[in-house]
Structures are given as structure tokens and as C-alpha cells.
Design an enzyme around this catalytic site. Structure first.
Site, PDB file in Angstrom:
ATOM      1  N   CYS A 116       0.814  -1.229   0.000  1.00  0.00           N
ATOM      2  CA  CYS A 116       0.000   0.000   0.000  1.00  0.00           C
ATOM      3  C   CYS A 116       0.843   1.274   0.000  1.00  0.00           C
ATOM      4  O   CYS A 116       0.311   2.364  -0.228  1.00  0.00           O
ATOM      5  CB  CYS A 116      -0.957   0.012   1.179  1.00  0.00           C
ATOM      6  SG  CYS A 116      -2.126  -1.349   1.126  1.00  0.00           S
ATOM      7  N   HIS A 260      -3.268   7.335   2.619  1.00  0.00           N
ATOM      8  CA  HIS A 260      -3.690   6.046   2.053  1.00  0.00           C
ATOM      9  C   HIS A 260      -5.055   5.668   2.617  1.00  0.00           C
ATOM     10  O   HIS A 260      -5.277   5.721   3.825  1.00  0.00           O
ATOM     11  CB  HIS A 260      -2.645   4.980   2.392  1.00  0.00           C
ATOM     12  CG  HIS A 260      -3.119   3.601   2.109  1.00  0.00           C
ATOM     13  ND1 HIS A 260      -3.625   3.244   0.883  1.00  0.00           N
ATOM     14  CD2 HIS A 260      -3.192   2.491   2.890  1.00  0.00           C
ATOM     15  CE1 HIS A 260      -3.985   1.966   0.925  1.00  0.00           C
ATOM     16  NE2 HIS A 260      -3.735   1.497   2.132  1.00  0.00           N
ATOM     17  N   ASN A 290     -10.181  -0.022  -0.120  1.00  0.00           N
ATOM     18  CA  ASN A 290      -8.723   0.120  -0.060  1.00  0.00           C
ATOM     19  C   ASN A 290      -8.140  -0.423  -1.369  1.00  0.00           C
ATOM     20  O   ASN A 290      -8.206  -1.620  -1.615  1.00  0.00           O
ATOM     21  CB  ASN A 290      -8.208  -0.669   1.150  1.00  0.00           C
ATOM     22  CG  ASN A 290      -6.696  -0.613   1.299  1.00  0.00           C
ATOM     23  OD1 ASN A 290      -5.987  -0.232   0.383  1.00  0.00           O
ATOM     24  ND2 ASN A 290      -6.212  -1.022   2.457  1.00  0.00           N
TER      25      ASN A 290
HETATM   26  O1  UT7 Z   1      -3.780  -0.965   3.450  1.00  0.00           O
HETATM   27  C1  UT7 Z   1      -2.606  -1.328   4.082  1.00  0.00           C
HETATM   28  C2  UT7 Z   1      -2.725  -1.461   5.510  1.00  0.00           C
HETATM   29  N1  UT7 Z   1      -3.988  -2.012   5.938  1.00  0.00           N
HETATM   30  C3  UT7 Z   1      -4.657  -1.394   6.886  1.00  0.00           C
HETATM   31  O2  UT7 Z   1      -4.264  -0.319   7.294  1.00  0.00           O
HETATM   32  C4  UT7 Z   1      -5.835  -2.096   7.501  1.00  0.00           C
HETATM   33  C5  UT7 Z   1      -5.803  -1.943   9.003  1.00  0.00           C
HETATM   34  N2  UT7 Z   1      -6.786  -2.697   9.729  1.00  0.00           N
HETATM   35  C6  UT7 Z   1      -8.117  -2.481   9.688  1.00  0.00           C
HETATM   36  O3  UT7 Z   1      -8.568  -1.656   8.940  1.00  0.00           O
HETATM   37  C7  UT7 Z   1      -8.987  -3.225  10.656  1.00  0.00           C
HETATM   38  O4  UT7 Z   1      -8.176  -3.913  11.573  1.00  0.00           O
HETATM   39  C8  UT7 Z   1      -9.954  -4.223   9.994  1.00  0.00           C
HETATM   40  C9  UT7 Z   1     -11.051  -3.449   9.271  1.00  0.00           C
HETATM   41  C10 UT7 Z   1      -9.217  -5.122   9.038  1.00  0.00           C
HETATM   42  C11 UT7 Z   1     -10.636  -5.091  11.043  1.00  0.00           C
HETATM   43  O5  UT7 Z   1     -11.287  -4.283  11.994  1.00  0.00           O
HETATM   44  P1  UT7 Z   1     -11.038  -4.516  13.549  1.00  0.00           P
HETATM   45  O6  UT7 Z   1     -11.915  -3.582  14.233  1.00  0.00           O
HETATM   46  O7  UT7 Z   1      -9.560  -4.405  13.789  1.00  0.00           O
HETATM   47  O8  UT7 Z   1     -11.533  -5.960  13.756  1.00  0.00           O
HETATM   48  P2  UT7 Z   1     -10.731  -7.287  14.169  1.00  0.00           P
HETATM   49  O9  UT7 Z   1      -9.846  -7.763  13.064  1.00  0.00           O
HETATM   50  O10 UT7 Z   1     -10.101  -7.091  15.510  1.00  0.00           O
HETATM   51  O11 UT7 Z   1     -11.919  -8.286  14.309  1.00  0.00           O
HETATM   52  C12 UT7 Z   1     -12.998  -8.082  15.255  1.00  0.00           C
HETATM   53  C13 UT7 Z   1     -14.090  -9.075  14.962  1.00  0.00           C
HETATM   54  C14 UT7 Z   1     -13.578 -10.502  14.749  1.00  0.00           C
HETATM   55  O12 UT7 Z   1     -14.491 -11.388  15.321  1.00  0.00           O
HETATM   56  P3  UT7 Z   1     -14.193 -12.040  16.774  1.00  0.00           P
HETATM   57  O13 UT7 Z   1     -12.905 -12.761  16.612  1.00  0.00           O
HETATM   58  O14 UT7 Z   1     -14.110 -10.875  17.722  1.00  0.00           O
HETATM   59  O15 UT7 Z   1     -15.380 -12.915  16.969  1.00  0.00           O
HETATM   60  C15 UT7 Z   1     -13.588 -10.665  13.269  1.00  0.00           C
HETATM   61  O16 UT7 Z   1     -13.752 -12.015  12.861  1.00  0.00           O
HETATM   62  O17 UT7 Z   1     -14.751  -8.723  13.745  1.00  0.00           O
HETATM   63  C16 UT7 Z   1     -14.808  -9.863  12.897  1.00  0.00           C
HETATM   64  N3  UT7 Z   1     -14.808  -9.424  11.493  1.00  0.00           N
HETATM   65  C17 UT7 Z   1     -15.952  -9.195  10.818  1.00  0.00           C
HETATM   66  N4  UT7 Z   1     -17.234  -9.273  11.183  1.00  0.00           N
HETATM   67  C18 UT7 Z   1     -18.155  -8.955  10.252  1.00  0.00           C
HETATM   68  C19 UT7 Z   1     -13.753  -9.179  10.682  1.00  0.00           C
HETATM   69  N5  UT7 Z   1     -14.190  -8.795   9.468  1.00  0.00           N
HETATM   70  C20 UT7 Z   1     -15.538  -8.801   9.523  1.00  0.00           C
HETATM   71  C21 UT7 Z   1     -16.541  -8.493   8.601  1.00  0.00           C
HETATM   72  N6  UT7 Z   1     -17.835  -8.592   8.999  1.00  0.00           N
HETATM   73  N7  UT7 Z   1     -16.277  -8.110   7.332  1.00  0.00           N
END
Ligand code: UT7
Length: 339
Positions: A116, A260, A290
Site C-alpha cells: 500500500c 492512504h 482500499n
Molecule cells: O492498506 C494497508 C494497511 N492495511 C490497513 O491499514 C488495515 C488496518 N486494519 C483495519 O482496517 C482493521 O483492523 C480491519 C477493518 C481489518 C478489522 O477491523 P477490527 O476492528 O480491527 O476488527 P478485528 O480484526 O479485531 O476483528 C474483530 C471481529 C472478529 O471477530 P471475533 O474474533 O471478535 O469474533 C472478526 O472475525 O470482527 C470480525 N470481522 C468481521 N465481522 C463482520 C472481521 N471482518 C468482519 C466483517 N464482517 N467483514
């Protein structure tokens, strides 16, 4: 006086297929509410079957060349730098085929792999070619088809990433002109290599038939979202502050910061850390997701079209991505009309 790299053309391309959050929710255990509230994303565009990264790059490149030629830019480019995580093939690079399809002949052309942050690394490469006198003008393209490397069953990546391409033309000029890139701040931290990765298909875990490996092949893009999130906020804030300082500007003097487009919460956290109003951070991810190396030129064009980014604005660009990698630079926005 040193030869500066001056941004003088901007072009973008998005594939025609828009996929909304509700479309994803029909296939995956997710919802429009979750995706919007956790990321700010409402839809993304996906390449058509058979449409490769070079196809998107050629469209955006052609438009950037048109934009440059209609302004102060050159007619064509002396070199092509393509930032991508999703090349047409793992060998050879995709940039040469983009250059020849654009009718640029036998110019130097190479790919940059910084995920990215690729577009900022690409700008640094382009600026270097100009500073060294290797080229008088460079087409820098960010183009991605993430749809080809996402696990169809992975809701956390499929909710975020989209396909698209954006390109700029850099030309040799003076450091005090509008559009001249300021000092580029770039960094990397390979200890975080596994946080964003396609585990198989490279030399560490090849796909070769008969290749013994303790773990099954995983050809898909994987991201440890939460750890990446924290790193992204810190690195983009710090890189922006450093790039502004090296250009003799204070962060609060920046009119517009094009960061970004990974997650709206990341943009807000960067704004808060820099103690800047959130309105100075244009948002494009709500409509395109993204798009990795394509996200900064796509967001630039959208901000110009919306009238949020105008000639004379003190502007910063910053990105963070796999590697880990990050970067930032500054420029006074020039009178460029995106195509
Ligand atoms: O582009 C280059 C760099 N990339 C980034 O900068 C991305 C950075 N990260 C993010 O944007 C976020 O971390 C995400 C959007 C990827 C995820 O959001 P989060 O608030 O950090 O969620 P998480 O990964 O900690 O997951 C929380 C929960 C999980 O469930 P459990 O384990 O708590 O039961 C995930 O399985 O949310 C769940 N989850 C979803 N639920 C519904 C993850 N994706 C989804 C989804 N729909 N699409």
C-alpha cells in the site's frame, strides 16, 4: 539548482463492476452495518474476469499522459514506474508491457513492490530518475487487482480491498514550482513482514509440485488487521510530521493531507494524533475501498474533482502498507486537471 520532480498530470481508472456491502453480505457472514462502522467503506470496484493489472494501469496511464499534455506536461514519458502488489505475472515485471501498450517505445520500465506504500515508493523512484538526469519525465502508476489474491471466504479482507488504478506524470522542474515534490520520507520494518503477506507462491514457500512443506499452500493475501491498524496510525502520522519538517512546514500549515485510504478510523486517528481537523483528510474509501498502491492517486483525483484539493493548497501525501513500509511527502498542489 537541483532538478525537482514536478507533478503535472493525473489520471485514474476504476473497473465498471461495483460491489456494495450488501452484495458481500449475501455471500459472507458480514453486514453493511459492520463494514461501514468498522471501516467507512460502502462499496468497492472489482476487475472483470480476464482484466489484469496492466489493463487497469494502461487506462490510468493514458489518462495521466492526456492530463499532462493538456497542461504544462510533456507529450509522453521517458520512463514508467509501476507500483503494484498484483503484477500480471510474478516474472517479468508488468511495467514494460504497460509502457509498450502506451506507445512509449523502449523506455526504462520497472515495478515497485511496497504494497500500500507502493505509490510513494514509486514517486521516490521517479523523482530519483529525474534528479539523476536518467529521465526528464516519468509516468508513475499505482494499479491493483486485489480481487485475484483475496480468499473468497475471508470476510476481513474482502470487505476492505478493491481494484483500481491511478497515475501521475512527473517532469523535471524547479523546487519552488507548484507541483514540485518535497523531500520524501520512506521507511520499512521487516520484523512485521508476516502481518501482511501472501504466504505461498514465492521462494519461501513455492508452489512447485512435490515441494515438501510442513504447512499447506496458502495462495491468498493475509492481514493481521488489528496490529496493522496500530502501526499504520503511528507511521503515517510520524512520516507526515517528518516530511513537513524537512520541507520547512509545520503539520498545522498543511491544508490537505491525502492519506492512504485503508480505513476511515485510521484517517481519523491520524488526524487526531497530528491534532488536525478531520476535514483536511479527503475520504474516497467509502466509494472504492482500499485500493492499495492505487489509493493515493485515486483519492487525489477525487479530491480535486470535489473541489476539496485546489491549486496552491499546501498538501501532504502519506501511506502505510505491507513490508512493513511507510512514506510521506509534501507539495504545493499544482493546476492539474485529472482525466
Ligand atoms: O492498506 C494497508 C494497511 N492495511 C490497513 O491499514 C488495515 C488496518 N486494519 C483495519 O482496517 C482493521 O483492523 C480491519 C477493518 C481489518 C478489522 O477491523 P477490527 O476492528 O480491527 O476488527 P478485528 O480484526 O479485531 O476483528 C474483530 C471481529 C472478529 O471477530 P471475533 O474474533 O471478535 O469474533 C472478526 O472475525 O470482527 C470480525 N470481522 C468481521 N465481522 C463482520 C472481521 N471482518 C468482519 C466483517 N464482517 N467483514
Amino acid at each position: 539548482m537541483a532538478r525537482a520532480a514536478v507533478l503535472c498530470g493525473l489520471g485514474t481508472y476504476l473497473p465498471s463492476r461495483a460491489v456494495g456491502n450488501d452484495d458481500l453480505a449475501r455471500e459472507l457472514d458480514t453486514s453493511d452495518e459492520w463494514i461501514r462502522s468498522r471501516t467507512g467503506i460502502g462499496q468497492r470496484y472489482l476487475a472483470a474476469p480476464g482484466q489484469a493489472t496492466s489493463d487497469l494501469a494502461v487506462e490510468a496511464g493514458e489518462r495521466a499522459l492526456k492530463s499532462a499534455a493538456s497542461g504544462t506536461g510533456p507529450d509522453g514519458a521517458d520512463a514508467v514506474v509501476l507500483a503494484t502488489t498484483t503484477p500480471d505475472h510474478s516474472c517479468p515485471a508488468t511495467a514494460p508491457v504497460v509502457a509498450s501498450r502506451l506507445g512509449l517505445g523502449t523506455v526504462p520500465a520497472f515495478d515497485v513492490a511496497a504494497v500500500c506504500t507502493g505509490f510513494l515508493y514509486g514517486l521516490a523512484a521517479g523523482a530519483g530518475l529525474i534528479a539523476s538526469g536518467t529521465a526528464d519525465s516519468v509516468l508513475v502508476v499505482g494499479a491493483e487487482t486485489y480481487s485475484g489474491i483475496l480468499d473468497p471466504a475471508d470476510r476481513s479482507t474482502r470487505a476492505i480491498f478493491g481494484d483500481g488504478a491511478g497515475a501521475v506524470v512527473l517532469r523535471a522542474g524547479a523546487p519552488d514550482e507548484p507541483g514540485a515534490l518535497g523531500p520524501l520520507v520512506l521507511g520499512s520494518d521487516g520484523t512485521g513482514n508476516e502481518l501482511i503477506q501472501v504466504p505461498s507462491g514465492g521462494s519461501r514457500r513455492p508452489f512447485h509440485a512435490g515441494q515438501a512443506h510442513s504447512e499447506p499452500a496458502d495462495p491468498y493475501f493475509r492481514m493481521a488487521g488489528r496490529q496493522v491498524f496500530r502501526n499504520a496510525v503511528e507511521r503515517m502520522s510520524d512520516a507526515t510530521t517528518e516530511a513537513a519538517a524537512r520541507a520547512g512546514r509545520r503539520p498545522e500549515e498543511l491544508d490537505v493531507l491525502v492519506a492512504h485510504q485503508a480505513n476511515l478510523r485510521i484517517l481519523h486517528a491520524v488526524a487526531d494524533r497530528l491534532r488536525l481537523p478531520r476535514e483536511r483528510f479527503p475520504v474516497h474509501l467509502d466509494r472504492v475501498g482500499n485500493t492499495s498502491a492505487a489509493s493515493i492517486p485515486l483519492a487525489l483525483a477525487d479530491a480535486v474533482t470535489a473541489g476539496v484539493l485546489r491549486p496552491g493548497h499546501s498538501t501532504a501525501l502519506t501511506a502505510f502498507g505491507g513490508g512493513l513500509t511507510w512514506g510521506a511527502t509534501t507539495l504545493t498542489w499544482p493546476a492539474v486537471v485529472p482525466v
